[in-house]
Design a protein around this motif. Structure first.
Motif, PDB file in Angstrom:
ATOM      1  N   ALA A  80      65.641  85.644  78.642  1.00  0.00           N
ATOM      2  CA  ALA A  80      66.811  87.124  79.885  1.00  0.00           C
ATOM      3  C   ALA A  80      67.236  86.392  81.225  1.00  0.00           C
ATOM      4  O   ALA A  80      68.469  87.114  81.243  1.00  0.00           O
ATOM      5  CB  ALA A  80      66.432  88.397  79.655  1.00  0.00           C
ATOM      6  N   ARG A  81      67.015  85.861  81.698  1.00  0.00           N
ATOM      7  CA  ARG A  81      66.628  85.459  83.645  1.00  0.00           C
ATOM      8  C   ARG A  81      68.337  84.393  82.784  1.00  0.00           C
ATOM      9  O   ARG A  81      68.595  84.345  83.572  1.00  0.00           O
ATOM     10  CB  ARG A  81      65.532  85.183  84.024  1.00  0.00           C
ATOM     11  N   LEU A 153      67.655  67.424  83.310  1.00  0.00           N
ATOM     12  CA  LEU A 153      65.759  67.776  82.696  1.00  0.00           C
ATOM     13  C   LEU A 153      65.364  68.989  83.277  1.00  0.00           C
ATOM     14  O   LEU A 153      65.206  68.473  85.002  1.00  0.00           O
ATOM     15  CB  LEU A 153      65.151  66.773  82.152  1.00  0.00           C
ATOM     16  N   THR A 154      65.129  70.511  83.260  1.00  0.00           N
ATOM     17  CA  THR A 154      63.918  70.450  83.569  1.00  0.00           C
ATOM     18  C   THR A 154      62.009  70.278  82.754  1.00  0.00           C
ATOM     19  O   THR A 154      62.244  71.224  81.930  1.00  0.00           O
ATOM     20  CB  THR A 154      64.540  72.617  83.946  1.00  0.00           C
ATOM     21  N   HIS A 296      56.135  79.160  84.142  1.00  0.00           N
ATOM     22  CA  HIS A 296      57.682  80.089  83.529  1.00  0.00           C
ATOM     23  C   HIS A 296      57.329  81.573  82.992  1.00  0.00           C
ATOM     24  O   HIS A 296      57.835  82.611  83.576  1.00  0.00           O
ATOM     25  CB  HIS A 296      58.584  79.632  82.087  1.00  0.00           C
ATOM     26  N   HIS A 297      55.415  81.511  83.172  1.00  0.00           N
ATOM     27  CA  HIS A 297      55.106  83.940  83.157  1.00  0.00           C
ATOM     28  C   HIS A 297      54.494  83.598  84.415  1.00  0.00           C
ATOM     29  O   HIS A 297      54.903  84.937  85.381  1.00  0.00           O
ATOM     30  CB  HIS A 297      54.772  83.205  82.202  1.00  0.00           C
ATOM     31  N   GLU A 301      60.124  83.233  88.479  1.00  0.00           N
ATOM     32  CA  GLU A 301      62.070  83.093  89.747  1.00  0.00           C
ATOM     33  C   GLU A 301      61.279  81.605  90.154  1.00  0.00           C
ATOM     34  O   GLU A 301      62.986  80.738  90.876  1.00  0.00           O
ATOM     35  CB  GLU A 301      61.243  83.890  91.156  1.00  0.00           C
ATOM     36  N   GLU A 302      60.660  81.028  90.201  1.00  0.00           N
ATOM     37  CA  GLU A 302      60.563  79.341  90.818  1.00  0.00           C
ATOM     38  C   GLU A 302      61.365  78.694  89.713  1.00  0.00           C
ATOM     39  O   GLU A 302      62.457  77.522  90.014  1.00  0.00           O
ATOM     40  CB  GLU A 302      59.074  79.110  91.714  1.00  0.00           C
ATOM     41  N   VAL A 303      61.129  78.941  88.233  1.00  0.00           N
ATOM     42  CA  VAL A 303      61.638  78.523  87.626  1.00  0.00           C
ATOM     43  C   VAL A 303      63.092  78.322  86.795  1.00  0.00           C
ATOM     44  O   VAL A 303      64.397  77.219  86.981  1.00  0.00           O
ATOM     45  CB  VAL A 303      61.253  78.706  86.229  1.00  0.00           C
ATOM     46  N   VAL A 304      63.703  79.582  87.215  1.00  0.00           N
ATOM     47  CA  VAL A 304      64.992  80.357  86.933  1.00  0.00           C
ATOM     48  C   VAL A 304      65.615  79.485  88.458  1.00  0.00           C
ATOM     49  O   VAL A 304      66.276  78.463  88.904  1.00  0.00           O
ATOM     50  CB  VAL A 304      65.541  81.781  87.596  1.00  0.00           C
TER      51      VAL A 304
END
Length: 320
Positions: A80-81, A153-154, A296-297, A301-304
């Motif tokens: 969703a993000r 890649l992430t 990611h949980h 915000e850092e992952v996004v």
């Protein structure tokens, strides 16, 4: 993710009921798919079907889950993000979630090949590929197999390299004939919810498990006997597979963003992401202080931000 259940408690539970189980009829899997339903679409391939959750519009962003998980790990929050800016395709790896098992491949390379064909069937071109934990190994295999067809890649707490020592007695047991045919089917049938919740707490630690996460992920899906067997086999063989893959990493030139928690006790930062950073010039590693195995949980915000940073690096590279 790695859904681990206390070896002592569950091995004891399994073995204490083994005699009864051995004298009974074939073990069934009554919980399978009992409280979940497919969220996405099915992609028909010659060897079977791959399930994928697809949302959003924009550049293609593939997500590959970790051990004993499924695409719901990402649909809980991260999809969703990202769906406002990307077309997100979160795959169930072969044999997990609602994807067929394709013969139960234990190689990240074989899994990457299957998912690449599924992606091509959907019309994906030069996607960003995100992988978490075991899914990080699959994402790296994808890039090694098709370096010109991956934009970048992430990698989130990726299992990328061979590590010192062995996995421990629980993993040896679960991959053995006894584990595959007796212990894991018993766990599938009898593991109490509380044991699974405590296992999740260990995976997320020191971060909390988000409220409602287990119900969203699907207790029934994660405790299917066939999935437990496949997961055990994959974990048991992972070290030799990443050992074979690691020599190819320095040749990777696409932009790579890596995020890894410094308190991750499941996939050690020093053995995996730190080595990627040292060996691959295009890697940017973000160390998340005090974060465990589920960035990611814990730090969405850092992952996004990392995904958007990667997209900017890709755009810049294409202009050069």
């Amino acid at each position: 993710m790695t859904l681990r259940i206390s070896a002592n408690k569950l091995a004891g539970l399994a073995l204490s009921t083994a005699i009864v189980a051995a004298c009974s009829t074939a073990l069934e899997d009554p919980m399978a798919h009992a409280d979940t339903a497919p969220q996405g679409a099915f992609i028909d391939l010659p060897q079977g079907r791959i399930h994928a959750v697809i949302q959003g519009q924009g550049p293609d962003l593939v997500m590959i889950h970790g051990a004993n998980g499924n695409s719901r790990d990402f649909s809980f929050d991260l999809i969703a993000r990202m769906a406002d800016d990307f077309r997100v395709i979160a795959f169930d790896r072969p044999g997990f979630g609602f994807s067929d098992d394709f013969g139960g491949p234990d190689s990240p390379v074989v899994q990457a090949d299957i998912l690449r064909v599924a992606a091509a069937t959907l019309g994906l071109e030069d996607p960003i590929v995100l992988g978490h934990s075991y899914g990080g190994a699959v994402a790296l295999a994808w890039a090694l197999r098709a370096p010109n067809d991956v934009a970048g890649l992430t990698l989130l707490a990726p299992a990328s390299h061979p590590w010192p020592g062995e996995l421990g007695i629980w993993y040896k047991l679960s991959a053995s004939a006894l584990g595959q045919h007796i212990v894991l089917p018993l766990i599938s049938r009898f593991a109490p919810r509380g044991a699974v919740e405590r296992s999740l707490e260990g995976v997320f630690a020191p971060d909390p498990v988000p409220e409602g996460y287990l119900d969203h992920l699907g207790l029934a899906l994660t405790l299917r006997a066939e999935q437990l067997r496949l997961n055990a086999s994959q974990i048991d063989s992972l070290k030799r597979h990443v050992d074979a893959m690691a020599g190819g990493y320095p040749a990777l030139t696409m932009p790579i963003e890596v995020l890894h928690g410094t308190s991750d006790t499941t996939v050690g930062l020093q053995y995996h992401s730190a080595r990627l950073e040292a060996e691959v010039e295009s890697v940017t590693l973000t160390r998340l202080e005090g974060v465990g195995h589920m960035p990611h949980h814990a730090k969405p915000e850092e992952v996004v931000a990392a995904i958007h940073r990667l997209a900017a690096r890709i755009a810049e590279a294409r202009q050069d």
